[in-house]
Write an enzyme that holds these catalytic residues in place. Structure first.
Site, PDB file in Angstrom:
ATOM      1  N   GLU A   1      -4.709  26.779  29.073  1.00  0.00           N
ATOM      2  CA  GLU A   1      -6.095  27.795  29.588  1.00  0.00           C
ATOM      3  C   GLU A   1      -6.877  28.081  28.487  1.00  0.00           C
ATOM      4  OE1 GLU A   1      -6.484  28.287  32.731  1.00  0.00           O
ATOM      5  OE2 GLU A   1      -4.679  27.810  33.482  1.00  0.00           O
TER       6      GLU A   1
ATOM      7  N   GLY B   1      -5.496  25.144  21.183  1.00  0.00           N
ATOM      8  CA  GLY B   1      -4.891  24.071  22.353  1.00  0.00           C
ATOM      9  C   GLY B   1      -4.825  22.755  21.975  1.00  0.00           C
TER      10      GLY B   1
ATOM     11  N   GLU C   1     -18.325  29.644  21.458  1.00  0.00           N
ATOM     12  CA  GLU C   1     -18.087  30.772  22.012  1.00  0.00           C
ATOM     13  C   GLU C   1     -17.743  31.904  21.132  1.00  0.00           C
ATOM     14  OE1 GLU C   1     -13.580  30.805  22.883  1.00  0.00           O
ATOM     15  OE2 GLU C   1     -13.929  31.727  24.939  1.00  0.00           O
TER      16      GLU C   1
ATOM     17  N   LYS D   1       5.768  34.061  23.811  1.00  0.00           N
ATOM     18  CA  LYS D   1       5.374  34.436  22.497  1.00  0.00           C
ATOM     19  C   LYS D   1       3.968  35.196  22.618  1.00  0.00           C
ATOM     20  CE  LYS D   1       2.664  33.429  18.952  1.00  0.00           C
ATOM     21  NZ  LYS D   1       1.894  34.860  18.419  1.00  0.00           N
TER      22      LYS D   1
ATOM     23  N   CYS E   1     -12.071  35.126  28.320  1.00  0.00           N
ATOM     24  CA  CYS E   1     -12.381  33.617  28.282  1.00  0.00           C
ATOM     25  C   CYS E   1     -13.510  33.353  29.091  1.00  0.00           C
ATOM     26  CB  CYS E   1     -11.003  32.812  28.637  1.00  0.00           C
ATOM     27  SG  CYS E   1     -10.190  33.593  30.148  1.00  0.00           S
TER      28      CYS E   1
ATOM     29  N   GLY F   1      -5.201  30.417  25.225  1.00  0.00           N
ATOM     30  CA  GLY F   1      -6.054  30.521  23.721  1.00  0.00           C
ATOM     31  C   GLY F   1      -7.194  29.875  23.450  1.00  0.00           C
ATOM     32  N   SER F   2      -7.460  29.636  22.085  1.00  0.00           N
ATOM     33  CA  SER F   2      -8.708  28.934  21.947  1.00  0.00           C
ATOM     34  C   SER F   2      -8.436  27.684  21.843  1.00  0.00           C
ATOM     35  CB  SER F   2      -8.930  29.397  20.288  1.00  0.00           C
ATOM     36  OG  SER F   2      -7.670  28.876  19.507  1.00  0.00           O
ATOM     37  N   THR F   3      -9.527  26.804  22.253  1.00  0.00           N
ATOM     38  CA  THR F   3      -9.512  25.409  22.341  1.00  0.00           C
ATOM     39  C   THR F   3      -9.080  24.846  20.902  1.00  0.00           C
ATOM     40  OG1 THR F   3     -11.337  25.524  23.891  1.00  0.00           O
ATOM     41  CG2 THR F   3     -11.274  23.364  22.950  1.00  0.00           C
ATOM     42  N   GLU F   4      -9.466  25.073  20.051  1.00  0.00           N
ATOM     43  CA  GLU F   4      -8.867  24.780  18.642  1.00  0.00           C
ATOM     44  C   GLU F   4      -7.437  24.574  18.734  1.00  0.00           C
ATOM     45  OE1 GLU F   4     -10.410  27.380  15.522  1.00  0.00           O
ATOM     46  OE2 GLU F   4      -9.419  25.983  14.095  1.00  0.00           O
TER      47      GLU F   4
HETATM   48  P1  NAP Z   1      -5.658  31.717  19.745  1.00  0.00           P
HETATM   49  O1  NAP Z   1      -5.902  31.954  18.065  1.00  0.00           O
HETATM   50  O2  NAP Z   1      -5.712  30.328  20.135  1.00  0.00           O
HETATM   51  O3  NAP Z   1      -4.199  32.255  19.986  1.00  0.00           O
HETATM   52  C1  NAP Z   1      -3.597  32.320  21.059  1.00  0.00           C
HETATM   53  C2  NAP Z   1      -2.038  32.391  21.018  1.00  0.00           C
HETATM   54  O4  NAP Z   1      -1.442  31.130  20.088  1.00  0.00           O
HETATM   55  C3  NAP Z   1      -1.674  33.732  20.126  1.00  0.00           C
HETATM   56  O5  NAP Z   1      -0.477  34.035  20.619  1.00  0.00           O
HETATM   57  C4  NAP Z   1      -1.666  32.869  18.782  1.00  0.00           C
HETATM   58  O6  NAP Z   1      -0.757  33.713  17.823  1.00  0.00           O
HETATM   59  C5  NAP Z   1      -0.953  31.441  18.962  1.00  0.00           C
HETATM   60  N1  NAP Z   1      -1.201  30.476  17.819  1.00  0.00           N
HETATM   61  C6  NAP Z   1      -1.943  30.732  16.791  1.00  0.00           C
HETATM   62  N2  NAP Z   1      -2.070  29.555  16.336  1.00  0.00           N
HETATM   63  C7  NAP Z   1      -0.930  28.543  16.949  1.00  0.00           C
HETATM   64  C8  NAP Z   1      -0.131  27.299  16.698  1.00  0.00           C
HETATM   65  N3  NAP Z   1      -0.847  26.682  15.476  1.00  0.00           N
HETATM   66  N4  NAP Z   1       0.687  27.088  17.292  1.00  0.00           N
HETATM   67  C9  NAP Z   1       0.912  27.758  18.506  1.00  0.00           C
HETATM   68  N5  NAP Z   1       0.494  28.906  18.690  1.00  0.00           N
HETATM   69  C10 NAP Z   1      -0.521  29.449  17.892  1.00  0.00           C
HETATM   70  O7  NAP Z   1      -6.615  32.556  20.746  1.00  0.00           O
HETATM   71  P2  NAP Z   1      -6.827  34.047  20.546  1.00  0.00           P
HETATM   72  O8  NAP Z   1      -7.873  34.168  19.367  1.00  0.00           O
HETATM   73  O9  NAP Z   1      -5.629  34.892  20.393  1.00  0.00           O
HETATM   74  O10 NAP Z   1      -7.759  34.314  21.821  1.00  0.00           O
HETATM   75  C11 NAP Z   1      -8.959  34.087  22.191  1.00  0.00           C
HETATM   76  C12 NAP Z   1      -9.116  32.739  22.755  1.00  0.00           C
HETATM   77  O11 NAP Z   1      -8.294  32.540  24.154  1.00  0.00           O
HETATM   78  C13 NAP Z   1     -10.565  32.444  23.257  1.00  0.00           C
HETATM   79  O12 NAP Z   1     -10.993  31.328  22.892  1.00  0.00           O
HETATM   80  C14 NAP Z   1     -10.459  32.794  24.737  1.00  0.00           C
HETATM   81  O13 NAP Z   1     -11.306  31.937  25.406  1.00  0.00           O
HETATM   82  C15 NAP Z   1      -9.069  32.025  25.063  1.00  0.00           C
HETATM   83  N6  NAP Z   1      -8.601  32.430  26.397  1.00  0.00           N
HETATM   84  C16 NAP Z   1      -8.644  31.690  27.352  1.00  0.00           C
HETATM   85  C17 NAP Z   1      -8.121  32.078  28.737  1.00  0.00           C
HETATM   86  C18 NAP Z   1      -8.147  31.150  29.839  1.00  0.00           C
HETATM   87  O14 NAP Z   1      -7.508  31.550  31.044  1.00  0.00           O
HETATM   88  N7  NAP Z   1      -8.790  30.102  29.773  1.00  0.00           N
HETATM   89  C19 NAP Z   1      -7.737  33.442  28.801  1.00  0.00           C
HETATM   90  C20 NAP Z   1      -7.551  34.345  27.673  1.00  0.00           C
HETATM   91  C21 NAP Z   1      -8.081  33.851  26.403  1.00  0.00           C
HETATM   92  P3  NAP Z   1      -1.504  34.812  16.835  1.00  0.00           P
HETATM   93  O15 NAP Z   1      -2.260  35.734  17.848  1.00  0.00           O
HETATM   94  O16 NAP Z   1      -0.560  35.685  16.423  1.00  0.00           O
HETATM   95  O17 NAP Z   1      -2.133  34.121  16.033  1.00  0.00           O
END
Ligand code: NAP
Ligand code: MG
Length: 495
Positions: A274, A257, A406, A200, A308, A252-255
């Site tokens: 991650e 996650g 962050e 996804k 990230c 994605g985000s810690t929240e």
């Molecule tokens: P996000 O809001 O957590 O979204 C990540 C993915 O999860 C997206 O595909 C999102 O879909 C989906 N998602 C949202 N809510 C969900 C739920 N309740 N259940 C399952 N999936 C859900 O993060 P983001 O804003 O896209 O990305 C930024 C974050 O990613 C930052 O915190 C960054 O640090 C982190 N990140 C970490 C790494 C690493 O390797 N550690 C690498 C890259 C990014 P939608 O986009 O459609 O909402």
């Protein structure tokens, strides 16, 4: 998200054209890219209309204009994708490693052959400068397929003395900051180990993942081995909660996650996360300053800070504070913000209007808590789309929000330290533990700091270096599990 985008509620910046030595003539990337009006779900080797009968708009953040409509996968669509992956599993996992490797090699070669097109599309859909998608994202995505093709027939040696069996059907959810690269990080090791996948992509950046699906077709990948379900967070929720998946990999985000970890715990599933970061740079007085400034600049302003492992906290040894601030200001002046398709652009568009508002709010809070903002006030910004100037704040205290949370934007918090002990204490004073950077001339100090910094990845006298052979991942609230290298393979096998 679509409503907020169409309402264009975000401040539109107008600036006087910048007159400086840095005003090169525009050099727009001219590779033509065809974007269809509508994209469907990739299930069982074919593009299929969603059962939801719903599509959403994806925009170009540098213009605010819509690029295409993308299918929303509902629960039934996710179910179809998981069933297709389940059906494809026995055939795919029974293939010899050598046969699986051939597919991975073909995919890698096709990514290389279509690299220009993929780079332009990544830049249009996500807003990042073409020089990044062209030189970083797309080559590294190909590199991940090449690298894992090499492992597919050598798993016996990767895990000496054990038989490596696939985990099964993998649900994989990725963010918008490195769309194709994150897809490659997830899919390549899974396929090499004989698993099948349902991916996804993020709502704002699905286009390159859907091109990757075309590449799977071109490579003759058997139907159902990889399925791509597009949609918003709800689609991700359906996938994470689906009983038919054996492993869940989330970036994605810690929240989010945290929520995913709870769901996975209930289903007793294999999980890798991650997550976010608040990574520190520590710069000692004996560091090679030109090199350090370049590392700090790329570490936070690169990709608009949508990284990230962005080095978003800078700890400077007190004796060189003024010099470092002077050099940061000087370097900031030469950064070009603007059209991401221009090859001279350093900083592109903020990926989406919500993220822009979030960054703006953090910068305001940073100032109201006593921080001083350093930016180039007359730096011109395009008059449509979503933009944020690169900036940094001084006078920041460790208790300030800007030093703790962050931002995920081009915003650096500058603080000082007097002794290595103090630097370590301050750098480790965060719930996150993704990456860290150490800048010093002394080898012994590098080893001592690297040993005691709490982070999954520590770069010394460099920053943001990635390779498919090198494991990447965090500790503490930045997640667990590694991607890349032999460590990354471990997440996709049962021994
Ligand atoms: P996000 O809001 O957590 O979204 C990540 C993915 O999860 C997206 O595909 C999102 O879909 C989906 N998602 C949202 N809510 C969900 C739920 N309740 N259940 C399952 N999936 C859900 O993060 P983001 O804003 O896209 O990305 C930024 C974050 O990613 C930052 O915190 C960054 O640090 C982190 N990140 C970490 C790494 C690493 O390797 N550690 C690498 C890259 C990014 P939608 O986009 O459609 O909402
Ligand atoms: Mg987009």
């Amino acid at each position: 998200m679509t409503d907020a985008m169409s309402s264009k509620s975000v401040e539109i910046h107008k600036g006087a054209p910048q007159e400086s030595a840095w005003d090169y003539a525009p050099a727009p990337e001219r590779t033509p890219v065809v974007i269809d009006d509508r994209y469907d779900l990739f299930i069982n080797g074919d593009f299929q209309s969603p059962r939801s009968r719903r599509w959403f708009k994806t925009i170009s953040p540098s213009t605010g204009e819509p690029l295409a409509r993308i299918a929303t996968a509902n629960e039934a669509d996710v179910d179809d994708a998981v069933s297709a992956a389940r059906e494809a599993l026995p055939g795919w996992s029974r293939l010899s490693g050598q046969e699986r490797a051939k597919y991975l090699f073909r995919i890698a070669r096709r990514i290389q052959e279509r690299a220009r097109e993929l780079s332009v599309l990544e830049t249009m859909d996500g807003g990042k400068p073409i020089k990044e998608s062209r030189d970083v994202d797309i080559p590294l995505a190909a590199r991940h397929f090449f690298y894992h093709a090499g492992w597919a027939d050598k798993l016996r040696w990767a895990f000496a003395g054990a038989e490596a069996k696939p985990v099964g059907v993998c649900g994989q959810i990725i963010p918008w900051n490195f769309p194709l690269l994150m897809a490659a990080w997830k899919i390549a090791p899974a396929l090499a180990c004989g698993n099948t996948c349902v991916l996804k992509p993020a709502e704002t950046t699905s286009l390159t993942a859907l091109r990757l699906a075309e590449i799977f077709q071109e490579a003759g990948l058997p139907p159902g081995v990889v399925n791509i379900v597009t949609g918003a967070g709800k689609t991700g929720q359906h996938l994470a909660a689906h009983q038919g998946i054996d492993k869940l990999a989330f970036t994605g985000s810690t929240e989010v996650g945290r929520a995913i970890a709870e769901v996975a715990a209930v289903g007793d599933r294999n999980l890798t996360l991650e997550l976010g970061g608040k990574s520190p740079h520590i710069i000692f007085a004996d560091a090679a300053l030109d090199q350090a400034i370049e590392g700090i600049v790329t570490g936070i302003w690169f990709n608009q800070g949508h990284v990230c492992c962005a080095g978003s906290r800078l700890f400077v040894e007190e004796s060189i504070k003024d010099e470092v601030i002077r050099r940061l200001e000087h370097r900031m002046q030469s950064l070009r913000v603007g059209d991401p398709l221009d090859k001279n652009t350093d900083i592109g568009a903020i990926n989406n209007p919500e993220q822009l508002k979030k960054i703006q709010a953090y910068v305001e809070t940073g100032q109201s808590e006593g921080g001083r903002l350093h930016e180039i006030p007359n730096q011109s910004l395009p008059n449509k789309g979503y933009w944020h100037r690169p900036c940094f704040l001084t006078g920041v205290q460790p208790s300030h929000v800007i030093a703790r949370e962050e931002v995920f934007g081009p915003v650096l918090a500058v603080m000082t330290f007097r002794t290595p002990e103090e630097a370590l204490k301050r750098a480790n004073n965060t719930p996150y533990g993704l990456a860290a950077g150490v800048w010093t001339d002394k080898g012994a100090r590098i080893f001592e700091m690297a040993k005691r910094l709490e982070a999954g990845v520590i770069w010394c006298n460099t920053y943001n270096q990635f390779d498919a052979a090198s494991p990447f991942g965090g500790i503490k609230e930045s997640g667990f599990g590694r991607e890349g290298g032999r460590h990354g393979l471990r997440a996709y096998v049962r021994l």
